[in-house]
Design a protein around this motif. Structure first.
Motif, short mmCIF file in Angstrom:
data_model
loop_
_atom_site.label_atom_id
_atom_site.label_comp_id
_atom_site.label_asym_id
_atom_site.label_seq_id
_atom_site.Cartn_x
_atom_site.Cartn_y
_atom_site.Cartn_z
N VAL A 186 0.85 -1.19 0.00
CA VAL A 186 0.00 0.00 0.00
C VAL A 186 0.89 1.24 0.00
CG1 VAL A 186 -1.84 1.25 1.20
CG2 VAL A 186 -1.77 -1.26 1.30
N ARG A 244 -2.17 -0.98 -3.76
CA ARG A 244 -3.28 -0.08 -3.41
C ARG A 244 -2.71 1.23 -2.92
NH1 ARG A 244 -8.58 -2.47 -2.23
NH2 ARG A 244 -8.80 -4.02 -3.85
N GLY A 276 -3.56 4.45 -0.21
CA GLY A 276 -4.42 4.88 0.88
C GLY A 276 -3.86 4.52 2.23
N THR A 308 -2.97 2.10 5.05
CA THR A 308 -2.56 0.69 4.99
C THR A 308 -3.56 -0.24 5.65
OG1 THR A 308 -0.25 1.38 4.95
CG2 THR A 308 -0.69 -0.91 5.51
N ARG A 323 -6.70 0.11 6.46
CA ARG A 323 -8.01 0.09 5.80
C ARG A 323 -7.96 -0.66 4.48
NH1 ARG A 323 -8.22 5.66 7.72
NH2 ARG A 323 -9.61 5.69 9.50
N GLU A 324 -6.89 -0.48 3.72
CA GLU A 324 -6.78 -1.15 2.42
C GLU A 324 -6.60 -2.67 2.58
OE1 GLU A 324 -7.51 0.08 -0.51
OE2 GLU A 324 -7.94 1.96 0.50
N ARG A 349 -10.08 -3.91 3.47
CA ARG A 349 -10.95 -3.76 2.29
C ARG A 349 -10.68 -4.86 1.26
NH1 ARG A 349 -10.31 1.68 0.89
NH2 ARG A 349 -12.07 2.09 2.26
#
Length: 142
Positions: free
Chosen positions: A44, A84, A86, A88, A90-91, A94
């Motif tokens: 990320v 990804r 954003g 880290t 949360r990604e 997700r």
């Protein structure tokens, strides 16, 4: 009752710290081999890259991932890479939800942080992941 079958493992790695070990990746590859599972290796990048010299952030991190895999091959494992952008933690959660991951294998903390069992990223993932999380303890090299 038999434990659920592991078909898909997610392993997030931080490619920004080349001097660190990648024991979480090694464990994820070994687990994928033992269980006959596929592996998603992800990294990320932050929303705003600190290094302003990077013009194509997505391309840069895809290239870094390719370099990592060239020097750390996952022989005998079906592997997919994901980059990804954003936050880290949360990604990671997700992607685990989107892909219906069975297990996340990740590092516990930055090895320089000795006072905590889990870093903030691992703590968030453990709390919010829709699957089991295998935390590989990171120890500082002496």
């Amino acid at each position: 009752m038999a434990p659920p079958e592991t078909k898909l493992i997610l392993c997030p790695i931080n490619l920004r710290h080349a001097e660190l070990d990648y024991s979480e990746y090694e464990e994820a590859v070994a687990m994928a081999k033992r269980r006959g599972a596929r592996l998603i290796l992800m990294t990320v990048s932050p929303e705003f890259e600190r290094n302003l010299n990077i013009r194509d952030v997505d391309g840069y991190w895809k290239e870094e991932m390719a370099k990592f895999l060239k020097s750390h091959p996952a022989e005998g494992v079906e592997l997919e890479t994901v980059v990804r952008k954003g936050s880290t933690h949360r990604e990671i959660v997700r992607l685990a939800k989107e892909r219906k991951v069975d297990v996340i294998v990740m590092k516990s903390a930055n090895p320089k942080v000795q006072d905590y069992l889990l870093g903030t990223t691992a703590s968030h993932v453990v709390a919010y992941a829709p699957c089991s999380v295998y935390v590989v303890r990171s120890y500082p090299h002496t």
